[in-house]
Design a protein around this motif. Sequence first.
Motif, mmCIF file in Angstrom:
data_model
loop_
_atom_site.group_PDB
_atom_site.id
_atom_site.type_symbol
_atom_site.label_atom_id
_atom_site.label_comp_id
_atom_site.label_asym_id
_atom_site.label_seq_id
_atom_site.Cartn_x
_atom_site.Cartn_y
_atom_site.Cartn_z
ATOM 1 N N THR A 179 -4.881 0.698 -1.915
ATOM 2 C CA THR A 179 -5.224 -0.083 -0.742
ATOM 3 C C THR A 179 -4.146 0.152 0.302
ATOM 4 O O THR A 179 -3.078 0.679 -0.006
ATOM 5 N N GLU A 180 -4.427 -0.262 1.519
ATOM 6 C CA GLU A 180 -3.453 -0.111 2.593
ATOM 7 C C GLU A 180 -2.643 -1.394 2.664
ATOM 8 O O GLU A 180 -3.192 -2.498 2.714
ATOM 9 N N LYS A 181 -1.339 -1.268 2.641
ATOM 10 C CA LYS A 181 -0.432 -2.414 2.572
ATOM 11 C C LYS A 181 -0.648 -3.392 3.732
ATOM 12 O O LYS A 181 -0.748 -4.601 3.519
ATOM 13 N N GLY A 182 -0.728 -2.893 4.944
ATOM 14 C CA GLY A 182 -0.902 -3.753 6.110
ATOM 15 C C GLY A 182 -2.205 -4.533 6.073
ATOM 16 O O GLY A 182 -2.261 -5.701 6.452
ATOM 17 N N THR A 183 -3.259 -3.903 5.589
ATOM 18 C CA THR A 183 -4.556 -4.572 5.479
ATOM 19 C C THR A 183 -4.478 -5.725 4.491
ATOM 20 O O THR A 183 -4.997 -6.819 4.749
ATOM 21 N N ALA A 239 -20.707 -7.398 -9.778
ATOM 22 C CA ALA A 239 -22.061 -6.947 -10.084
ATOM 23 C C ALA A 239 -22.788 -6.393 -8.857
ATOM 24 O O ALA A 239 -23.677 -5.550 -8.983
ATOM 25 N N GLN A 240 -22.395 -6.858 -7.674
ATOM 26 C CA GLN A 240 -23.018 -6.375 -6.437
ATOM 27 C C GLN A 240 -22.292 -5.156 -5.856
ATOM 28 O O GLN A 240 -22.627 -4.692 -4.764
ATOM 29 N N GLY A 241 -21.276 -4.654 -6.546
ATOM 30 C CA GLY A 241 -20.557 -3.474 -6.092
ATOM 31 C C GLY A 241 -19.519 -3.759 -5.018
ATOM 32 O O GLY A 241 -19.093 -2.863 -4.305
ATOM 33 N N ARG A 242 -19.101 -5.023 -4.906
ATOM 34 C CA ARG A 242 -18.089 -5.404 -3.912
ATOM 35 C C ARG A 242 -16.782 -5.761 -4.610
ATOM 36 O O ARG A 242 -16.767 -6.187 -5.751
ATOM 37 N N ARG A 243 -15.693 -5.601 -3.878
ATOM 38 C CA ARG A 243 -14.370 -5.949 -4.391
ATOM 39 C C ARG A 243 -13.848 -7.169 -3.626
ATOM 40 O O ARG A 243 -14.163 -7.348 -2.460
ATOM 41 N N LYS A 244 -13.023 -7.989 -4.292
ATOM 42 C CA LYS A 244 -12.412 -9.131 -3.613
ATOM 43 C C LYS A 244 -11.348 -8.675 -2.630
ATOM 44 O O LYS A 244 -11.119 -9.310 -1.610
ATOM 45 N N LEU A 245 -10.675 -7.590 -2.953
ATOM 46 C CA LEU A 245 -9.661 -7.000 -2.080
ATOM 47 C C LEU A 245 -10.065 -5.563 -1.786
ATOM 48 O O LEU A 245 -10.733 -4.923 -2.593
ATOM 49 N N PRO A 246 -9.655 -5.025 -0.632
ATOM 50 C CA PRO A 246 -10.143 -3.719 -0.187
ATOM 51 C C PRO A 246 -9.481 -2.510 -0.864
ATOM 52 O O PRO A 246 -8.806 -1.714 -0.225
ATOM 53 N N PHE A 247 -9.697 -2.365 -2.143
ATOM 54 C CA PHE A 247 -9.190 -1.206 -2.864
ATOM 55 C C PHE A 247 -10.241 -0.101 -2.849
ATOM 56 O O PHE A 247 -11.429 -0.362 -2.755
ATOM 57 N N PHE A 248 -9.787 1.128 -2.930
ATOM 58 C CA PHE A 248 -10.680 2.279 -3.010
ATOM 59 C C PHE A 248 -10.097 3.245 -4.038
ATOM 60 O O PHE A 248 -8.914 3.168 -4.383
ATOM 61 N N CYS A 299 0.145 2.899 4.979
ATOM 62 C CA CYS A 299 0.969 2.967 3.774
ATOM 63 C C CYS A 299 0.086 2.543 2.595
ATOM 64 O O CYS A 299 -0.209 1.360 2.427
ATOM 65 N N TYR A 300 -0.376 3.521 1.821
ATOM 66 C CA TYR A 300 -1.272 3.240 0.707
ATOM 67 C C TYR A 300 -0.462 2.907 -0.538
ATOM 68 O O TYR A 300 0.506 3.580 -0.866
ATOM 69 N N ILE A 301 -0.881 1.847 -1.211
ATOM 70 C CA ILE A 301 -0.167 1.368 -2.390
ATOM 71 C C ILE A 301 -1.138 1.198 -3.558
ATOM 72 O O ILE A 301 -2.333 0.996 -3.363
ATOM 73 N N ASN A 302 -0.602 1.281 -4.763
ATOM 74 C CA ASN A 302 -1.428 1.117 -5.961
ATOM 75 C C ASN A 302 -1.481 -0.358 -6.364
ATOM 76 O O ASN A 302 -0.915 -1.226 -5.692
ATOM 77 N N LEU A 303 -2.142 -0.628 -7.465
ATOM 78 C CA LEU A 303 -2.317 -2.017 -7.923
ATOM 79 C C LEU A 303 -0.988 -2.728 -8.158
ATOM 80 O O LEU A 303 -0.805 -3.869 -7.724
ATOM 81 N N GLU A 304 -0.078 -2.081 -8.846
ATOM 82 C CA GLU A 304 1.198 -2.730 -9.155
ATOM 83 C C GLU A 304 2.019 -2.968 -7.891
ATOM 84 O O GLU A 304 2.646 -4.022 -7.735
ATOM 85 N N GLN A 305 2.007 -2.019 -6.985
ATOM 86 C CA GLN A 305 2.719 -2.200 -5.720
ATOM 87 C C GLN A 305 2.091 -3.324 -4.899
ATOM 88 O O GLN A 305 2.799 -4.113 -4.280
ATOM 89 N N ALA A 306 0.766 -3.409 -4.916
ATOM 90 C CA ALA A 306 0.072 -4.487 -4.202
ATOM 91 C C ALA A 306 0.429 -5.839 -4.809
ATOM 92 O O ALA A 306 0.650 -6.817 -4.096
ATOM 93 N N ARG A 307 0.512 -5.877 -6.118
ATOM 94 C CA ARG A 307 0.896 -7.115 -6.796
ATOM 95 C C ARG A 307 2.300 -7.541 -6.382
ATOM 96 O O ARG A 307 2.570 -8.721 -6.146
ATOM 97 N N GLN A 308 3.198 -6.571 -6.214
ATOM 98 C CA GLN A 308 4.565 -6.871 -5.790
ATOM 99 C C GLN A 308 4.607 -7.336 -4.335
ATOM 100 O O GLN A 308 5.339 -8.274 -4.000
#
Length: 81
Positions: free
Chosen positions: A55-59, A36-45, A5-14
Amino acid sequence: MKQPCYINLEQARQVLADMGVELNQRQMKRAADMDAQGRRKLPFFVDPIDKKLKTEKGTLVNIYRQCQIDAENNAQVFRPK
């Protein structure tokens, strides 16, 4: 296996808010943007169709659960003498 179940930023925030993790839009965007190193704190694509972050909701939920488990396992138990 569950369907992703892929969700956007606002859905992830909720989803996080429902778990008790209150983030504002700026904090959520910073967690999703690359550092700066090309990494994200959360697994968004970047979604290849609409070019928005997803991102995937379950992840996302599993990351927070694993952090809680790690914190519990690493906690020092206070035992009075």
